[in-house]
Write a protein that holds these residues in place. Structure first.
Motif, short mmCIF file in Angstrom:
data_model
loop_
_atom_site.label_atom_id
_atom_site.label_comp_id
_atom_site.label_asym_id
_atom_site.label_seq_id
_atom_site.Cartn_x
_atom_site.Cartn_y
_atom_site.Cartn_z
N SER A 141 0.84 -1.19 0.00
CA SER A 141 0.00 0.00 0.00
C SER A 141 0.88 1.25 0.00
N GLY A 142 0.24 2.40 0.21
CA GLY A 142 0.98 3.65 0.21
C GLY A 142 1.05 4.25 -1.18
N SER A 143 1.94 5.18 -1.37
CA SER A 143 2.09 5.86 -2.66
C SER A 143 3.56 5.87 -3.07
N LEU A 144 3.80 6.32 -4.28
CA LEU A 144 5.16 6.39 -4.80
C LEU A 144 5.73 7.79 -4.57
N PRO A 145 7.04 7.89 -4.34
CA PRO A 145 7.64 9.21 -4.07
C PRO A 145 7.71 10.06 -5.33
N GLY A 193 2.31 -3.83 -10.39
CA GLY A 193 0.91 -4.17 -10.59
C GLY A 193 0.38 -5.14 -9.55
N GLY A 194 -0.95 -5.09 -9.33
CA GLY A 194 -1.58 -6.04 -8.42
C GLY A 194 -1.29 -5.77 -6.97
N ASN A 195 -1.28 -4.50 -6.58
CA ASN A 195 -1.11 -4.12 -5.18
C ASN A 195 -2.25 -3.18 -4.79
N GLN A 196 -2.02 -2.38 -3.79
CA GLN A 196 -3.03 -1.41 -3.35
C GLN A 196 -2.41 -0.01 -3.27
N ILE A 197 -1.53 0.27 -4.22
CA ILE A 197 -0.82 1.54 -4.24
C ILE A 197 -1.72 2.62 -4.83
N SER A 198 -1.72 3.77 -4.20
CA SER A 198 -2.65 4.83 -4.56
C SER A 198 -1.92 6.08 -5.01
N GLY A 199 -2.72 7.13 -5.29
CA GLY A 199 -2.15 8.39 -5.73
C GLY A 199 -2.39 8.62 -7.20
#
Length: 476
Positions: free
Chosen positions: A256-260, A276-282
């Protein structure tokens, strides 16, 4: 004094002459040990099958046997390299008697059973490559005795248990690949102490927990694969210290979380990026646009939102672009404007923008994509308008899917120019008119779905015969 020196030289000469036969005998005995070890190993590797490894017999020196390499000085076995054969046996304990062995490569030879603990007797071993077999059991602790080892490749077996914590004792290790096994537990933080590592692959196992912060200490790492596990939590900030990384694959987890915003500074050499296939947002990580070496961008099935930058063309080395399964787009008229910039990526062969919220019409500019383009997936969006006639210019296409949209009008006749098309999907749109007879020119077509439209007519007989041989056919 002079006579004493003469006597001493004579005495040493006599000792040398006296010892030479014994040295020769010792060397012969050592060679015989290797020969016997190989013959015993053959019985295990082949499960006693008489036709396997036919060159391993008494009629020629064992250094000439298939897959065997000997050192020139001592005529001892230094490498054993067999691959892509059906040996269907086990790795016998006699392998531990090949004490001069530096390279053990038995890949895709249908080995089963466990890795014998006697491998730990191979003190000179530098490469252990047993990938693509059916080995089970745990990784033997005796490997810690192989202090010169540089490469361990055990990918694609059925190994179980946990990742050993003692890998940090192998201070010359540059490659460690344990992917596609049945390993469980967490990734031990001690792996971060193996400062010599350049390639690390733990993908396709059943690891849980978070990505260890210590992995960011592997400053020489250029490949990191942790995909298809059950890892959770955020991507540790330490990973952005891996400035030499070229391949980063952490897809298929529960991260999870976001990319810098400074990824281009963190990964200046990045070529392949899979999350791909995660819960990364933003929103779309615009800093990726400065990664000029990027070849593959794969961020599908996350929860990204917003629009796609119009400057994607800066990634002129891009070959695969996958943003499917997110929440990009707003259904607006300009959602697909970014496609124009992608036409600058002349090496692009795969585009996946499916299952988002993209609206707007399919632009004529689509015909400007390179003939390198093979796959184009735009299904499950809100695209309307007509299918551009210029789509027929994409003569390299093998797979085209624009189903589940709001497209109207007819199927353009230029579709008959796609002579390499294998799969074609126009289903669940509002297409009308006659089914174009030029579809009969698509002689390699094996999957066609034009169902749930308002089309009339019949599929050409030539294509219908091809399609009925396949598992998936949907016509009306």
């Amino acid at each position: 004094m002079r006579s004493f020196m003469t006597f001493l030289l004579y005495f040493c000469f006599q000792i040398l002459v006296y010892c030479m036969p014994f040295a020769t005998v010792a060397l012969a005995l050592s060679s015989e040990t290797d020969k016997l070890a190989l013959l015993t190993l053959k019985e295990k590797l082949t499960n006693g099958a008489p036709d396997s490894l036919p060159s391993w017999n008494e009629s020629q020196h064992f250094c000439e046997w298939q897959g065997v390499t000997c050192g020139r000085r001592h005529m001892r076995v230094v490498a054993l390299h067999l691959e892509n054969q059906i040996l269907s046996g086990t790795l016998g304990s006699s392998v531990g008697n090949l004490t001069f062995l530096r390279m053990l490569q038995l890949t895709n030879v249908n080995l089963y059973g466990e890795i014998p603990s006697q491998v730990g007797r191979l003190k000179r071993l530098q490469v252990l490559n047993l990938k693509d077999n059916n080995l089970h059991g745990e990784i033997p602790m005796e490997l810690t005795n192989c202090t010169n080892i540089k490469v361990i490749l055990l990918r694609n077996n059925r190994l179980g248990g946990r990742i050993p914590t003692w890998f940090d004792s192998m201070m010359q290790l540059t490659q460690l690949n344990l992917a596609v096994n049945n390993l469980v537990g967490t990734i031990p933080s001690s792996v971060g102490n193996v400062s010599s590592l350049q390639k690390l692959s733990f993908g396709d196992n059943s690891f849980k927990g978070s990505i260890p912060y210590s992995l960011g200490m592997l400053s020489s790492l250029n490949l990191l694969i942790l995909s298809s596990n059950n890892l959770s939590g955020e991507i540790p900030n330490s990973l952005y210290n891996l400035s030499n990384i070229q391949d980063l694959d952490i897809g298929g987890n529960m991260l999870s979380g976001s990319l810098p915003s400074n990824m281009h500074l963190a990964f200046p050499n990045l070529k392949r990026f899979y999350i791909g296939g995660n819960q990364i947002s933003g929103t779309f990580p615009s800093s990726l646009l400065n990664l000029t070496e990027l070849i593959l961008l794969d961020i599908p099935y996350n929860t990204f939102v917003g629009s796609i930058p119009l400057t994607l063309g800066q990634l002129n080395k891009l070959e695969s672009f996958n943003i499917g399964g997110n929440n990009f787009g707003s259904g607006g008229a300009h959602d697909l404007d970014f496609l124009s910039s992608l036409t600058n990526c002349t090496q692009l062969s795969k585009i996946y923008i499916f299952d988002n919220g993209f609206g707007g019409v399919l632009p004529n500019i689509i015909g400007n994509f390179s003939t390198h383009l093979r796959l184009l997936h735009m299904e499950y969006n809100q695209i309307h308008g007509v299918i551009p006639e210029r789509i027929g210019q994409l003569i390299g296409l093998t797979d085209l899917d624009i189903g589940y949209n709001f497209l109207e009008g007819t199927i353009p006749g230029s579709i008959g120019m796609l002579k390499n098309i294998v799969a074609l999907g126009f289903d669940y749109n509002k297409l009308s008119g006659n089914i174009p007879m030029v579809i009969g020119n698509l002689t390699v077509l094996s999957a066609l779905d034009i169902s749930n439209n308002k089309l009339e007519g019949n599929i050409p007989v030539t294509i219908r015969k091809i399609l009925t041989k396949e598992n998936y056919v949907s016509l009306q």
